[in-house]
Design a protein around this motif. Sequence first.
Motif, PDB file in Angstrom:
ATOM      1  N   THR A 143      66.014-120.744  -7.713  1.00 17.08           N
ATOM      2  CA  THR A 143      64.980-119.942  -7.045  1.00 17.08           C
ATOM      3  C   THR A 143      65.395-118.479  -6.985  1.00 17.08           C
ATOM      4  O   THR A 143      64.599-117.575  -7.283  1.00 17.08           O
ATOM      5  CB  THR A 143      64.728-120.467  -5.627  1.00 17.08           C
ATOM      6  N   TYR A 144      66.623-118.248  -6.601  1.00 16.99           N
ATOM      7  CA  TYR A 144      67.165-116.885  -6.493  1.00 16.99           C
ATOM      8  C   TYR A 144      67.116-116.161  -7.838  1.00 16.99           C
ATOM      9  O   TYR A 144      66.649-115.010  -7.927  1.00 16.99           O
ATOM     10  CB  TYR A 144      68.590-116.980  -5.954  1.00 16.99           C
ATOM     11  N   VAL A 145      67.566-116.807  -8.901  1.00 18.08           N
ATOM     12  CA  VAL A 145      67.552-116.195 -10.230  1.00 18.08           C
ATOM     13  C   VAL A 145      66.119-115.888 -10.651  1.00 18.08           C
ATOM     14  O   VAL A 145      65.826-114.810 -11.184  1.00 18.08           O
ATOM     15  CB  VAL A 145      68.238-117.111 -11.262  1.00 18.08           C
ATOM     16  N   THR A 146      65.209-116.816 -10.391  1.00 20.26           N
ATOM     17  CA  THR A 146      63.817-116.632 -10.777  1.00 20.26           C
ATOM     18  C   THR A 146      63.171-115.484 -10.008  1.00 20.26           C
ATOM     19  O   THR A 146      62.515-114.609 -10.596  1.00 20.26           O
ATOM     20  CB  THR A 146      63.024-117.928 -10.541  1.00 20.26           C
ATOM     21  N   GLN A 147      63.360-115.466  -8.692  1.00 15.97           N
ATOM     22  CA  GLN A 147      62.684-114.471  -7.865  1.00 15.97           C
ATOM     23  C   GLN A 147      63.301-113.078  -7.971  1.00 15.97           C
ATOM     24  O   GLN A 147      62.578-112.077  -7.962  1.00 15.97           O
ATOM     25  CB  GLN A 147      62.697-114.931  -6.394  1.00 15.97           C
ATOM     26  N   ARG A 148      64.617-113.001  -8.104  1.00 17.47           N
ATOM     27  CA  ARG A 148      65.285-111.706  -8.118  1.00 17.47           C
ATOM     28  C   ARG A 148      65.376-111.081  -9.511  1.00 17.47           C
ATOM     29  O   ARG A 148      65.371-109.854  -9.639  1.00 17.47           O
ATOM     30  CB  ARG A 148      66.702-111.839  -7.559  1.00 17.47           C
ATOM     31  N   PHE A 149      65.467-111.910 -10.545  1.00 15.84           N
ATOM     32  CA  PHE A 149      65.762-111.387 -11.876  1.00 15.84           C
ATOM     33  C   PHE A 149      64.712-111.736 -12.929  1.00 15.84           C
ATOM     34  O   PHE A 149      64.496-110.966 -13.856  1.00 15.84           O
ATOM     35  CB  PHE A 149      67.122-111.917 -12.356  1.00 15.84           C
ATOM     36  N   LEU A 150      64.085-112.902 -12.838  1.00 14.97           N
ATOM     37  CA  LEU A 150      63.216-113.377 -13.916  1.00 14.97           C
ATOM     38  C   LEU A 150      61.866-113.859 -13.369  1.00 14.97           C
ATOM     39  O   LEU A 150      61.390-114.936 -13.710  1.00 14.97           O
ATOM     40  CB  LEU A 150      63.920-114.489 -14.699  1.00 14.97           C
ATOM     41  N   LYS A 151      61.254-113.035 -12.536  1.00  8.73           N
ATOM     42  CA  LYS A 151      59.947-113.361 -11.978  1.00  8.73           C
ATOM     43  C   LYS A 151      58.889-112.996 -13.016  1.00  8.73           C
ATOM     44  O   LYS A 151      58.381-111.881 -13.056  1.00  8.73           O
ATOM     45  CB  LYS A 151      59.713-112.619 -10.664  1.00  8.73           C
ATOM     46  N   SER A 152      58.577-113.946 -13.857  1.00  7.79           N
ATOM     47  CA  SER A 152      57.774-113.694 -15.048  1.00  7.79           C
ATOM     48  C   SER A 152      56.273-113.746 -14.780  1.00  7.79           C
ATOM     49  O   SER A 152      55.795-114.538 -13.961  1.00  7.79           O
ATOM     50  CB  SER A 152      58.125-114.733 -16.120  1.00  7.79           C
ATOM     51  N   PRO A 153      55.490-112.932 -15.514  1.00  6.44           N
ATOM     52  CA  PRO A 153      54.021-113.048 -15.464  1.00  6.44           C
ATOM     53  C   PRO A 153      53.528-114.422 -15.903  1.00  6.44           C
ATOM     54  O   PRO A 153      52.414-114.813 -15.558  1.00  6.44           O
ATOM     55  CB  PRO A 153      53.552-111.966 -16.450  1.00  6.44           C
ATOM     56  N   LEU A 154      54.359-115.161 -16.643  1.00  8.21           N
ATOM     57  CA  LEU A 154      53.966-116.500 -17.080  1.00  8.21           C
ATOM     58  C   LEU A 154      53.677-117.419 -15.902  1.00  8.21           C
ATOM     59  O   LEU A 154      52.911-118.385 -16.033  1.00  8.21           O
ATOM     60  CB  LEU A 154      55.072-117.124 -17.941  1.00  8.21           C
ATOM     61  N   GLN A 155      54.260-117.125 -14.745  1.00  3.16           N
ATOM     62  CA  GLN A 155      54.056-117.960 -13.569  1.00  3.16           C
ATOM     63  C   GLN A 155      52.623-117.902 -13.047  1.00  3.16           C
ATOM     64  O   GLN A 155      52.192-118.780 -12.306  1.00  3.16           O
ATOM     65  CB  GLN A 155      55.029-117.550 -12.462  1.00  3.16           C
ATOM     66  N   ARG A 156      51.893-116.860 -13.458  1.00  2.00           N
ATOM     67  CA  ARG A 156      50.521-116.696 -12.969  1.00  2.00           C
ATOM     68  C   ARG A 156      49.501-117.438 -13.832  1.00  2.00           C
ATOM     69  O   ARG A 156      48.341-117.545 -13.459  1.00  2.00           O
ATOM     70  CB  ARG A 156      50.166-115.202 -12.926  1.00  2.00           C
ATOM     71  N   TYR A 157      49.934-117.931 -14.970  1.00  2.00           N
ATOM     72  CA  TYR A 157      49.018-118.606 -15.879  1.00  2.00           C
ATOM     73  C   TYR A 157      48.834-120.078 -15.497  1.00  2.00           C
ATOM     74  O   TYR A 157      49.534-120.614 -14.644  1.00  2.00           O
ATOM     75  CB  TYR A 157      49.512-118.499 -17.316  1.00  2.00           C
ATOM     76  N   ARG A 158      47.891-120.723 -16.151  1.00  2.00           N
ATOM     77  CA  ARG A 158      47.597-122.125 -15.866  1.00  2.00           C
ATOM     78  C   ARG A 158      48.813-123.010 -16.059  1.00  2.00           C
ATOM     79  O   ARG A 158      48.986-124.027 -15.373  1.00  2.00           O
ATOM     80  CB  ARG A 158      46.450-122.598 -16.768  1.00  2.00           C
ATOM     81  N   THR A 159      49.672-122.630 -17.008  1.00  2.00           N
ATOM     82  CA  THR A 159      50.883-123.415 -17.289  1.00  2.00           C
ATOM     83  C   THR A 159      52.083-122.913 -16.486  1.00  2.00           C
ATOM     84  O   THR A 159      53.225-123.255 -16.800  1.00  2.00           O
ATOM     85  CB  THR A 159      51.218-123.352 -18.791  1.00  2.00           C
ATOM     86  N   GLY A 160      51.842-122.107 -15.460  1.00  2.00           N
ATOM     87  CA  GLY A 160      52.932-121.502 -14.696  1.00  2.00           C
ATOM     88  C   GLY A 160      53.867-122.498 -14.053  1.00  2.00           C
ATOM     89  O   GLY A 160      55.037-122.197 -13.811  1.00  2.00           O
ATOM     90  N   HIS A 161      53.361-123.712 -13.764  1.00  2.00           N
ATOM     91  CA  HIS A 161      54.209-124.722 -13.126  1.00  2.00           C
ATOM     92  C   HIS A 161      55.319-125.200 -14.058  1.00  2.00           C
ATOM     93  O   HIS A 161      56.294-125.804 -13.602  1.00  2.00           O
ATOM     94  CB  HIS A 161      53.356-125.914 -12.686  1.00  2.00           C
ATOM     95  N   LEU A 162      55.188-124.917 -15.346  1.00  2.00           N
ATOM     96  CA  LEU A 162      56.220-125.314 -16.312  1.00  2.00           C
ATOM     97  C   LEU A 162      57.362-124.303 -16.396  1.00  2.00           C
ATOM     98  O   LEU A 162      58.430-124.603 -16.923  1.00  2.00           O
ATOM     99  CB  LEU A 162      55.599-125.462 -17.712  1.00  2.00           C
ATOM    100  N   TYR A 163      57.131-123.112 -15.851  1.00  2.00           N
ATOM    101  CA  TYR A 163      58.089-122.016 -16.058  1.00  2.00           C
ATOM    102  C   TYR A 163      59.382-122.208 -15.270  1.00  2.00           C
ATOM    103  O   TYR A 163      59.371-122.596 -14.107  1.00  2.00           O
ATOM    104  CB  TYR A 163      57.474-120.675 -15.664  1.00  2.00           C
ATOM    105  N   MET A 164      60.475-121.895 -15.931  1.00  2.00           N
ATOM    106  CA  MET A 164      61.779-121.776 -15.286  1.00  2.00           C
ATOM    107  C   MET A 164      62.669-120.967 -16.212  1.00  2.00           C
ATOM    108  O   MET A 164      62.393-120.860 -17.413  1.00  2.00           O
ATOM    109  CB  MET A 164      62.407-123.157 -15.021  1.00  2.00           C
ATOM    110  N   PRO A 165      63.730-120.345 -15.707  1.00  2.00           N
ATOM    111  CA  PRO A 165      64.678-119.660 -16.588  1.00  2.00           C
ATOM    112  C   PRO A 165      65.258-120.639 -17.604  1.00  2.00           C
ATOM    113  O   PRO A 165      65.410-121.828 -17.322  1.00  2.00           O
ATOM    114  CB  PRO A 165      65.745-119.142 -15.623  1.00  2.00           C
TER     115      PRO A 165
END
Length: 323
Positions: free
Chosen positions: A226-248
């Motif tokens: 969570t920390y890596v995602t929110q602080r460093f890799l908070k991608s626009p991909l998370q806003r798309y329909r497939t955003g639930h698949l996203y992770m570093p």
Amino acid sequence: MTDGSPSWSLQTEGRCSLRKAVHRDQQLRRHFNFSVPGLQWAGSFHKSAWQRLSNHAPPYGWEGMPVNVVRSSLALLNSPVSSVLFERPHEAQCVRCAVVGNGGILRGSKQGHAIDSHDLVFRVNGAVTTRFADDVGTKTSFYGFTTNTMKHSLILYYEEGFTQVPQGPEVRYIFIPSDLRDYVMMTAAIQGLTVTSGEDAGDRPWRYFGFKPPEYFKMIHPDFITYVTQRFLKSPLQRYRTGHLYMPSTGALMLMLALHTCDQVSAYGFITSNYADFSDHYYDSVKRPLVFFANHDLKMESWLWDVLDHKQVLRLYKRTGGS
């Protein structure tokens, strides 16, 4: 998870510590938090942790997982060293780590000796070393994966030489908890038993890892992901329909774990701005372009590695030309 400056003193850091570069840079200080736990262990499971993390889907928590499976799995990580990635022989030692991705930039690079000269070497997924020792070395201290990426790598890259995961007396295994099956596989591996349930039922983990005691198995903490995602890799991909698949990516999580544990970190085989000059993997028998999928934001990761290299937090291997 706290927010603020890293909870460490420069007086206690070795002369070579990358944390000094972080401390000198105001922007980096706002992002890095070295107190976030990198690993899960037996003490990670308690009532308040369950109440909090059971509200977040994997890999960011335990939502949908049977409480008894998570509890019993983490209870096996009860070695005195289960909560740390490695022990330092002495406090003043400068621990130099190489994190090796599988990018085609390494084919013909002749970086094998440089990689193996590090104190610790991290490898991930389809970590082929046979026939490529001159380019990628042979030393492996940590092998990082999800059960899914490991098993797919053994199928997809078998013909390219990935016939088994790294094994040997020094190799530790770092599970990324992307799914319930990672907890189930790790439990069976530590106990030396066949997997009895789920997608991997019938698997014999010793075929992958050999028979090893609990201290040889590590599992990344959901809070760290969570920390890596929110602080460093908070991608626009998370806003798309497939955003639930996203992770570093697996490589990104291994590299970030090394940056929060080692004193010096070098990254080899990671995506750079000229990725199109190289094949997807260094072991590809024919050149294949890198393909981008919705589950990772490799372009954002490339940008991050370039920034951290520029700020001297890590050393990113780059080269010109193609292969």
